[in-house]
Write a protein that holds these residues in place. Structure first.
Motif, short mmCIF file in Angstrom:
data_model
loop_
_atom_site.label_atom_id
_atom_site.label_comp_id
_atom_site.label_asym_id
_atom_site.label_seq_id
_atom_site.Cartn_x
_atom_site.Cartn_y
_atom_site.Cartn_z
N SER A 99 1.36 9.53 -5.67
CA SER A 99 1.75 10.89 -5.32
C SER A 99 2.72 11.48 -6.33
O SER A 99 2.63 12.65 -6.67
N LYS A 100 3.65 10.69 -6.80
CA LYS A 100 4.64 11.17 -7.76
C LYS A 100 4.03 11.48 -9.12
O LYS A 100 4.59 12.26 -9.89
N ARG A 101 2.87 10.90 -9.42
CA ARG A 101 2.21 11.16 -10.70
C ARG A 101 1.38 12.44 -10.69
O ARG A 101 0.95 12.90 -11.74
N LEU A 102 1.15 13.02 -9.52
CA LEU A 102 0.37 14.25 -9.45
C LEU A 102 1.13 15.40 -10.10
O LEU A 102 2.35 15.48 -10.00
N CYS A 108 6.14 20.63 -5.62
CA CYS A 108 5.91 22.06 -5.78
C CYS A 108 5.40 22.67 -4.48
O CYS A 108 4.82 21.99 -3.64
N LYS A 109 5.63 23.96 -4.34
CA LYS A 109 5.04 24.73 -3.24
C LYS A 109 3.67 25.20 -3.71
O LYS A 109 3.52 25.69 -4.83
N MET A 114 0.82 -1.18 0.00
CA MET A 114 0.00 0.00 0.00
C MET A 114 0.87 1.26 0.00
O MET A 114 0.53 2.22 -0.66
N LYS A 115 1.94 1.23 0.78
CA LYS A 115 2.81 2.39 0.87
C LYS A 115 3.45 2.69 -0.48
O LYS A 115 3.52 3.84 -0.91
N LYS A 116 3.89 1.66 -1.18
CA LYS A 116 4.52 1.82 -2.48
C LYS A 116 3.52 2.39 -3.49
O LYS A 116 3.85 3.29 -4.26
N LEU A 117 2.29 1.92 -3.46
CA LEU A 117 1.25 2.42 -4.36
C LEU A 117 0.94 3.89 -4.07
O LEU A 117 0.77 4.69 -4.99
#
Length: 108
Positions: free
Chosen positions: A9-12, A17-18, A1-4
Motif C-alpha cells: 500500500s505504501k508503494r502505491l 492522497c485524497k 500478510m498484514k506487513k506485506l
C-alpha cells in the motif's frame, strides 16, 4: 500478510492522497476528448491516474501556481496551472466534488 499488505500500500503512487473521480479534457487536432481519471491530491504531489491506476501525470504541489474552478457551460471545470507552462483541464461530476477539491487544495 498484514506487513506485506502495508508495504504494498505504501508503494502505491496515491498513498496518503485524497482521491476524486474526474475527466481530463484532452485537446486534439480535430476535437476535444474526455478521459476518465482519478485525481490524487497529497501534501507533496498532485497525480492523475488512469483506469488501471497507472500514473499519467505528476506534478509536485510546490509547482502549483494557481487553480481556477467553475468554468465551462455547466460551471464544472477545474484548471490547474503549474510552473513551466503545464496546465491541466479537468471536468468534475458535480459542484460538491468541486467544493471538496477546493477544500483539500486550501488545506495544502
Amino acid at each position: 500478510m498484514k506487513k506485506l499488505y502495508i508495504q504494498t500500500s505504501k508503494r502505491l503512487p496515491s498513498f496518503g492522497c485524497k482521491l476524486f473521480q474526474v475527466k481530463e479534457l484532452l485537446h486534439g487536432k480535430t476535437a476535444n476528448r474526455r478521459s476518465n481519471r482519478l485525481l490524487a491530491i497529497g501534501l507533496e504531489r498532485i497525480i492523475l491516474l488512469d483506469k488501471q491506476l497507472q500514473t499519467t501525470r505528476v506534478q509536485p504541489t510546490r509547482n502549483l501556481q494557481q487553480w481556477r474552478s467553475g468554468g465551462g457551460k455547466s460551471h464544472d471545470r477545474l484548471v490547474f496551472e503549474f510552473t513551466k507552462g503545464a496546465n491541466w483541464t479537468l471536468v468534475v461530476a458535480s459542484s460538491s466534488v468541486l467544493r471538496a477539491i477546493g477544500t483539500v487544495l486550501w488545506q495544502i
